[in-house]
Structures are given as C-alpha cells and as structure tokens.
Motif scaffolding. Structure first.
Motif, PDB file in Angstrom:
ATOM      1  N   SER A 136       0.865  -1.181   0.000  1.00  0.00           N
ATOM      2  CA  SER A 136       0.000   0.000   0.000  1.00  0.00           C
ATOM      3  C   SER A 136       0.895   1.223   0.000  1.00  0.00           C
ATOM      4  CB  SER A 136      -0.924   0.002   1.226  1.00  0.00           C
ATOM      5  OG  SER A 136      -1.877  -1.024   1.114  1.00  0.00           O
ATOM      6  N   ARG A 137       0.378   2.303  -0.560  1.00  0.00           N
ATOM      7  CA  ARG A 137       1.209   3.472  -0.822  1.00  0.00           C
ATOM      8  C   ARG A 137       0.492   4.752  -0.426  1.00  0.00           C
ATOM      9  NH1 ARG A 137       0.274   6.343  -5.534  1.00  0.00           N
ATOM     10  NH2 ARG A 137       1.926   7.748  -6.152  1.00  0.00           N
ATOM     11  N   ILE A 138       1.272   5.679   0.111  1.00  0.00           N
ATOM     12  CA  ILE A 138       0.794   7.038   0.295  1.00  0.00           C
ATOM     13  C   ILE A 138       1.607   7.893  -0.660  1.00  0.00           C
ATOM     14  CG2 ILE A 138       0.623   9.029   1.837  1.00  0.00           C
ATOM     15  CD1 ILE A 138       0.325   7.098   4.165  1.00  0.00           C
ATOM     16  N   GLY A 139       0.924   8.504  -1.608  1.00  0.00           N
ATOM     17  CA  GLY A 139       1.595   9.371  -2.567  1.00  0.00           C
ATOM     18  C   GLY A 139       1.632  10.796  -2.046  1.00  0.00           C
ATOM     19  N   PHE A 140       1.617  11.721  -2.963  1.00  0.00           N
ATOM     20  CA  PHE A 140       1.689  13.129  -2.582  1.00  0.00           C
ATOM     21  C   PHE A 140       0.308  13.774  -2.520  1.00  0.00           C
ATOM     22  CE2 PHE A 140       5.861  11.947  -3.949  1.00  0.00           C
ATOM     23  CZ  PHE A 140       6.674  12.572  -3.015  1.00  0.00           C
ATOM     24  N   ASP A 146      -2.475   7.034  -9.699  1.00  0.00           N
ATOM     25  CA  ASP A 146      -3.633   6.146  -9.633  1.00  0.00           C
ATOM     26  C   ASP A 146      -4.513   6.313 -10.871  1.00  0.00           C
ATOM     27  OD1 ASP A 146      -2.966   5.044  -7.099  1.00  0.00           O
ATOM     28  OD2 ASP A 146      -3.841   6.778  -6.088  1.00  0.00           O
ATOM     29  N   ARG A 147      -4.759   7.549 -11.278  1.00  0.00           N
ATOM     30  CA  ARG A 147      -5.590   7.777 -12.475  1.00  0.00           C
ATOM     31  C   ARG A 147      -4.896   7.266 -13.737  1.00  0.00           C
ATOM     32  NH1 ARG A 147      -6.630  12.469  -9.591  1.00  0.00           N
ATOM     33  NH2 ARG A 147      -5.129  13.728 -10.762  1.00  0.00           N
ATOM     34  N   TYR A 148      -3.600   7.502 -13.849  1.00  0.00           N
ATOM     35  CA  TYR A 148      -2.872   7.057 -15.041  1.00  0.00           C
ATOM     36  C   TYR A 148      -2.862   5.524 -15.119  1.00  0.00           C
ATOM     37  CZ  TYR A 148       0.628   6.703 -18.696  1.00  0.00           C
ATOM     38  OH  TYR A 148       1.267   6.412 -19.870  1.00  0.00           O
ATOM     39  N   LEU A 149      -2.560   4.884 -14.000  1.00  0.00           N
ATOM     40  CA  LEU A 149      -2.444   3.423 -14.011  1.00  0.00           C
ATOM     41  C   LEU A 149      -3.790   2.720 -14.149  1.00  0.00           C
ATOM     42  CD1 LEU A 149       0.423   3.096 -11.423  1.00  0.00           C
ATOM     43  CD2 LEU A 149       0.501   2.403 -13.839  1.00  0.00           C
ATOM     44  N   VAL A 167       6.381   1.676   6.489  1.00  0.00           N
ATOM     45  CA  VAL A 167       5.680   1.728   7.771  1.00  0.00           C
ATOM     46  C   VAL A 167       4.909   0.423   7.979  1.00  0.00           C
ATOM     47  CG1 VAL A 167       5.528   4.257   7.720  1.00  0.00           C
ATOM     48  CG2 VAL A 167       3.634   2.890   6.812  1.00  0.00           C
ATOM     49  N   GLU A 168       4.397   0.239   9.168  1.00  0.00           N
ATOM     50  CA  GLU A 168       3.706  -1.005   9.515  1.00  0.00           C
ATOM     51  C   GLU A 168       2.437  -1.215   8.697  1.00  0.00           C
ATOM     52  OE1 GLU A 168       3.249  -4.607  11.064  1.00  0.00           O
ATOM     53  OE2 GLU A 168       4.964  -3.321  11.533  1.00  0.00           O
ATOM     54  N   SER A 169       1.619  -0.163   8.594  1.00  0.00           N
ATOM     55  CA  SER A 169       0.323  -0.345   7.946  1.00  0.00           C
ATOM     56  C   SER A 169      -0.193   0.978   7.384  1.00  0.00           C
ATOM     57  CB  SER A 169      -0.676  -0.889   8.968  1.00  0.00           C
ATOM     58  OG  SER A 169      -1.955  -0.995   8.409  1.00  0.00           O
ATOM     59  N   ILE A 170      -0.786   0.883   6.197  1.00  0.00           N
ATOM     60  CA  ILE A 170      -1.417   2.032   5.557  1.00  0.00           C
ATOM     61  C   ILE A 170      -2.824   1.605   5.148  1.00  0.00           C
ATOM     62  CG2 ILE A 170      -1.431   3.505   3.499  1.00  0.00           C
ATOM     63  CD1 ILE A 170       1.654   3.344   3.544  1.00  0.00           C
ATOM     64  N   ALA A 171      -3.798   2.391   5.556  1.00  0.00           N
ATOM     65  CA  ALA A 171      -5.176   2.111   5.138  1.00  0.00           C
ATOM     66  C   ALA A 171      -5.313   2.549   3.685  1.00  0.00           C
ATOM     67  CB  ALA A 171      -6.153   2.873   6.025  1.00  0.00           C
ATOM     68  N   SER A 172      -5.638   1.601   2.820  1.00  0.00           N
ATOM     69  CA  SER A 172      -5.754   1.954   1.408  1.00  0.00           C
ATOM     70  C   SER A 172      -7.221   2.088   1.016  1.00  0.00           C
ATOM     71  CB  SER A 172      -5.047   0.935   0.520  1.00  0.00           C
ATOM     72  OG  SER A 172      -5.613  -0.336   0.668  1.00  0.00           O
ATOM     73  N   GLU A 173      -7.426   2.868  -0.022  1.00  0.00           N
ATOM     74  CA  GLU A 173      -8.769   3.091  -0.545  1.00  0.00           C
ATOM     75  C   GLU A 173      -8.929   2.304  -1.832  1.00  0.00           C
ATOM     76  OE1 GLU A 173      -9.117   7.356  -0.858  1.00  0.00           O
ATOM     77  OE2 GLU A 173      -8.125   7.587   1.071  1.00  0.00           O
ATOM     78  N   GLN A 174     -10.150   2.133  -2.280  1.00  0.00           N
ATOM     79  CA  GLN A 174     -10.427   1.342  -3.470  1.00  0.00           C
ATOM     80  C   GLN A 174      -9.722   1.890  -4.702  1.00  0.00           C
ATOM     81  OE1 GLN A 174     -14.580   0.673  -4.044  1.00  0.00           O
ATOM     82  NE2 GLN A 174     -14.278  -0.695  -5.792  1.00  0.00           N
ATOM     83  N   THR A 175      -9.525   3.206  -4.765  1.00  0.00           N
ATOM     84  CA  THR A 175      -8.893   3.817  -5.932  1.00  0.00           C
ATOM     85  C   THR A 175      -7.364   3.788  -5.879  1.00  0.00           C
ATOM     86  OG1 THR A 175      -9.060   5.972  -4.849  1.00  0.00           O
ATOM     87  CG2 THR A 175     -10.826   5.377  -6.388  1.00  0.00           C
TER      88      THR A 175
END
Length: 190
Positions: A136-140, A146-149, A167-175
């Motif tokens: 999982s990723r946190i971008g800027f 996300d839109r391009y891919l 980091v240990e954990s990132i809450a990701s969203e569907q997008t």
C-alpha cells in the motif's frame, strides 16, 4: 535510522507529514549512497532487465535519486519516458537527455515537448512518501499515478523508497493502486 519507521498509525495526512519530515532530515550524502544501492538492486531485477520502456519520474529534494537509473536505462538502450502534467491528468513523454526538461508543475522538471506516445509495455517507477509491507502506498495526494495506471494497467510498477519510508500499515482506498514491487536499499517487497 531503523529499517522500519515507527510511524505506524494515523491518517494518510499524518503519516505523509511525518515521513516527509524524516526523509527531508536525511543527510544528502546518505541519500546519494542509499539511492545508489536502490538503483543497483533495481537494475538487477528481471522487471528492469526485460523492460524496453522505462517510465520514470524526475526526483526532487531527498527522494530516491532517479537520475542514476534513468542514465542506466539510456546506457542499456531503453526508451525513457517522464511525466508531464496537464491539469488533473499526466502523460509520459520520451526524453533522450536532461536538456529536454524544464521546470513545470510543482517545480518538478517536465519534458518541454508535448509529443505524447502510447506506451504499450514497460516498467513504471511510482513515487511515494510511505509504503507498507503489503505494498500500500501514500503518494503526494494528487492521485495522478492512480488515475494514469487505472488506464494503463499493463505496466509493471516499481516504487523506489528508503527503508525509513516503510511503515507497519497504511489504510488503502479502493482507488489506490499498489506498486507490483517496492525496492529499498536493503530489500525488494513483492
């Protein structure tokens, strides 16, 4: 610096702020050394070796230095594409040297040209502030990748990050789109 950051909870905005502060506080010489290790590790992966096309962002500040791998890709005879932002979207434009770039959106170097071409296959480097072991990723915060891919899901994706950005954990969203692999100075997460 520990291999795993102890920023393990909080919203994306909180994690983004904390990891950016850690990365920005890194010594420049240390960033260069770590970037060299990351680029060497990446260049040995089959995802890089077998790619004819490389979609790379132009690093800024204390991000992993992509200049090293871009120059390696040119030396290896690969086509190199870098992003150019058009409003809320971005496109990748081929460059053959750094003279083809100029400051663009957010002060980031972008191609001067608008000659877009459809990239049918290749390896894309995804920037990010923080990642976890599930990729999982946190971008800027702009959602450009996300839109391009979403429209180019056939590209293999690799995130380049320092160990301190894991980091240990990132809450990701569907997008949110996860990179296929994350390459750090000490490991590859896939």
């Amino acid at each position: 610096m520990s291999s795993e950051n102890n920023v393990n909870s909080g919203s994306k905005a909180v994690i983004r702020k904390r990891i950016k502060a850690v990365r920005n506080a890194m010594d420049r010489a240390d960033c260069v050394r770590r970037s060299e290790l990351i680029c060497k590790r990446l260049s040995e992966l089959p995802e890089y070796v077998n790619a004819r096309n490389i979609c790379a962002y132009i690093s800024k500040g204390n991000e992993v230095d992509t200049k090293l791998i871009i120059e390696r890709a040119w030396a290896d005879g690969k086509h190199v594409y870098v992003p150019k932002v058009y409003g809320k979207e971005m496109e990748f434009i081929e460059i053959a040297d750094y003279g083809e770039l100029a400051p663009g959106n957010f002060g980031i170097l972008e191609p001067k040209s608008d000659d877009r071409s459809e990239i049918k296959d290749g390896l894309m480097f995804m920037p990010g502030v923080a990642f976890d072991k599930t990729r999982s990723r946190i971008g800027f915060g702009g959602g450009y990748y996300d839109r391009y891919l979403e429209k180019h899901e056939y590209l293999v994706t690799a995130a380049l990050a320092y160990d301190c950005q894991i980091v240990e954990s990132i809450a990701s969203e569907q997008t949110d789109i996860k990179p296929h692999i994350i390459v750090t100075e000490s490991k590859v997460i896939s």
